[in-house]
Design a protein around this motif. Sequence first.
Motif, short mmCIF file in Angstrom:
data_model
loop_
_atom_site.label_atom_id
_atom_site.label_comp_id
_atom_site.label_asym_id
_atom_site.label_seq_id
_atom_site.Cartn_x
_atom_site.Cartn_y
_atom_site.Cartn_z
N ARG A 10 0.79 -1.23 0.00
CA ARG A 10 0.00 0.00 0.00
C ARG A 10 0.83 1.28 0.00
N ILE A 78 7.90 -3.28 5.06
CA ILE A 78 6.72 -3.16 5.92
C ILE A 78 6.73 -1.75 6.49
N ASP A 84 -1.99 4.22 12.27
CA ASP A 84 -2.45 2.88 11.88
C ASP A 84 -1.84 1.78 12.74
N ILE A 85 -0.98 2.16 13.67
CA ILE A 85 -0.37 1.15 14.55
C ILE A 85 -1.39 0.70 15.60
N ASP A 86 -1.61 -0.59 15.64
CA ASP A 86 -2.53 -1.19 16.60
C ASP A 86 -1.71 -1.44 17.89
N ARG A 89 -1.99 -4.86 19.63
CA ARG A 89 -1.23 -5.88 18.90
C ARG A 89 0.27 -5.75 19.18
N ALA A 90 0.76 -4.51 19.20
CA ALA A 90 2.20 -4.30 19.47
C ALA A 90 2.55 -4.70 20.91
N ALA A 93 2.65 -8.43 20.93
CA ALA A 93 3.87 -8.92 20.25
C ALA A 93 5.07 -8.75 21.18
P1 ATP Z 1 2.84 -9.48 14.88
O1 ATP Z 1 3.54 -10.53 15.68
O2 ATP Z 1 1.83 -8.70 15.67
O3 ATP Z 1 2.31 -9.97 13.55
P2 ATP Z 1 5.21 -8.55 13.54
O4 ATP Z 1 6.27 -7.60 14.00
O5 ATP Z 1 5.63 -9.96 13.40
O6 ATP Z 1 3.95 -8.37 14.53
P3 ATP Z 1 5.43 -7.70 10.82
O7 ATP Z 1 5.99 -8.96 10.25
O8 ATP Z 1 6.37 -6.56 11.05
O9 ATP Z 1 4.60 -8.03 12.17
O10 ATP Z 1 4.23 -7.19 9.90
C1 ATP Z 1 3.28 -8.07 9.31
C2 ATP Z 1 2.08 -7.25 8.86
O11 ATP Z 1 1.33 -6.83 9.99
C3 ATP Z 1 2.43 -5.95 8.12
O12 ATP Z 1 1.45 -5.70 7.15
C4 ATP Z 1 2.38 -4.89 9.20
O13 ATP Z 1 2.06 -3.61 8.68
C5 ATP Z 1 1.26 -5.43 10.10
N1 ATP Z 1 1.44 -5.10 11.54
C6 ATP Z 1 2.22 -5.75 12.42
N2 ATP Z 1 2.09 -5.25 13.66
C7 ATP Z 1 1.20 -4.23 13.56
C8 ATP Z 1 0.64 -3.31 14.49
N3 ATP Z 1 0.96 -3.33 15.80
N4 ATP Z 1 -0.25 -2.41 14.03
C9 ATP Z 1 -0.60 -2.39 12.73
N5 ATP Z 1 -0.11 -3.22 11.79
C10 ATP Z 1 0.78 -4.14 12.19
#
Ligand code: ATP
Length: 136
Positions: A10, A78, A84-86, A89-90, A93
């Motif tokens: 995107r 990425i 847009d950061i959730d 979710r962060a 993680a």
């Molecule tokens: P998670 O374990 O939550 O998936 P990650 O760091 O492994 O996090 P990435 O591999 O960096 O995730 O990203 C995978 C997809 O998820 C991408 O499209 C990214 O934009 C999206 N993404 C990951 N974490 C978030 C977040 N906290 N808020 C919004 N989008 C997220």
Amino acid sequence: MRLEFVTPERLIAHEEVDELQLPGEEGSLGVLPGHTPMLVALKVGEMWYRKGSEKFFGYVGFGFAEILPDRVTILARIAEKADDIDLQRAEAAKRRAEEQLAEVKRSGNEADYERARLALLRAITRLQVSQHARRR
Ligand code: ATP
């Protein structure tokens, strides 16, 4: 100068900006109009750009930036705008990665350690980006 900020999925931003900062592999890089042309490898980190007195923050997870005197193109693997950061979710993680790191300390598996370390770095960076955007 023109900013084009995209991922393979995107468009993140397509704007006229006055200044920006990027998370370069070699350290953060500030860019003003008229910058010398260069290609920069990006690491996991925070980026921001300024339009007048307003600053906008974003998360970048690897990629490249092409800097030209009047245009910067960010091709991120990425990326997310701060809005847009959730956060939940962060946070989840981050907790998961911390648990994995504790687990790895017991098992001593290096590949698992590196995976968990990078996941923790991504989560902490997202939380920081979001915090900086709210504080601006
Ligand atoms: P998670 O374990 O939550 O998936 P990650 O760091 O492994 O996090 P990435 O591999 O960096 O995730 O990203 C995978 C997809 O998820 C991408 O499209 C990214 O934009 C999206 N993404 C990951 N974490 C978030 C977040 N906290 N808020 C919004 N989008 C997220």
